[in-house]
Design an enzyme around this catalytic site. Sequence first.
Site, PDB file in Angstrom:
ATOM      1  N   LYS A   1      -5.875  -5.695  -3.012  1.00  0.00           N
ATOM      2  CA  LYS A   1      -6.325  -6.360  -1.838  1.00  0.00           C
ATOM      3  C   LYS A   1      -7.704  -5.068  -1.347  1.00  0.00           C
ATOM      4  O   LYS A   1      -7.637  -4.106  -1.774  1.00  0.00           O
ATOM      5  CB  LYS A   1      -5.612  -6.495  -0.572  1.00  0.00           C
ATOM      6  CG  LYS A   1      -4.968  -5.329   0.005  1.00  0.00           C
ATOM      7  CD  LYS A   1      -4.082  -5.533   1.077  1.00  0.00           C
ATOM      8  CE  LYS A   1      -3.439  -4.286   1.808  1.00  0.00           C
ATOM      9  NZ  LYS A   1      -4.585  -3.358   2.294  1.00  0.00           N
TER      10      LYS A   1
ATOM     11  N   ASP B   1       0.712  -1.267  -0.142  1.00  0.00           N
ATOM     12  CA  ASP B   1      -0.266  -0.051   0.169  1.00  0.00           C
ATOM     13  C   ASP B   1       0.805   1.289  -0.060  1.00  0.00           C
ATOM     14  O   ASP B   1       0.172   2.311   0.657  1.00  0.00           O
ATOM     15  CB  ASP B   1      -0.835   0.097   1.335  1.00  0.00           C
ATOM     16  CG  ASP B   1      -1.960  -1.217   1.206  1.00  0.00           C
ATOM     17  OD1 ASP B   1      -1.913  -1.827   0.165  1.00  0.00           O
ATOM     18  OD2 ASP B   1      -2.703  -1.302   2.269  1.00  0.00           O
TER      19      ASP B   1
ATOM     20  N   CYS C   1      -2.486  -2.430   8.141  1.00  0.00           N
ATOM     21  CA  CYS C   1      -1.997  -3.109   7.020  1.00  0.00           C
ATOM     22  C   CYS C   1      -0.756  -3.876   7.238  1.00  0.00           C
ATOM     23  O   CYS C   1      -0.778  -5.274   6.742  1.00  0.00           O
ATOM     24  CB  CYS C   1      -2.250  -2.872   5.600  1.00  0.00           C
ATOM     25  SG  CYS C   1      -3.861  -2.026   5.347  1.00  0.00           S
TER      26      CYS C   1
END
Length: 180
Positions: free
Chosen positions: A85, A9, A118
């Site tokens: 995701k 990310d 995350c």
Amino acid sequence: MSQALIIIDIQNDYFEGGAMPLSYPEKAAENAAKLLNHFRKSKKNIIHIQHLAAKPELGFMLEGTKGQQIHSSVKPLEGEILIIKRYPNSFAGTNLNNVLSELGVTDVVLAGMMTHMCISSTARATVEYGLNATIAHDACTTCSLSIFEQMIPAQQVHLTALAEVSNIVNLLNSDEIINR
């Protein structure tokens, strides 16, 4: 031992001008890029994880926006694995475990954003999948959080998230990972 770098990310929304800027994302991305270059030169496995908001009301990482695009500092090259995701845990609802199994990976290095969400969720899951994990703690960052009318500074959130997983993963800086 087969190793993979998993970059999670590092996307435009987390940088200045994005929908959810984090604390010093440039520094974390710079260290993640160092790891990425090392893994590329060493011809080791690299997996990029890109988050897309599960619900538009979250307000960031919205599909089709510049904010959800992977930051230029760690952009995947052709042929590198990219997994999309929608949840904090990079294994949830994705084929990440299958990809790692097919590659014969036993050890993962995690870098990315956000440490308390995350990164820590994925780190916890590595144990469930029988993997050895190292978090490149200087290649991660997060944001300040507010709870019960108290503000928790980003650095404290970052350290707390790392402390919570320190008994199940290794914590090293990017140079330590490159030089071991």
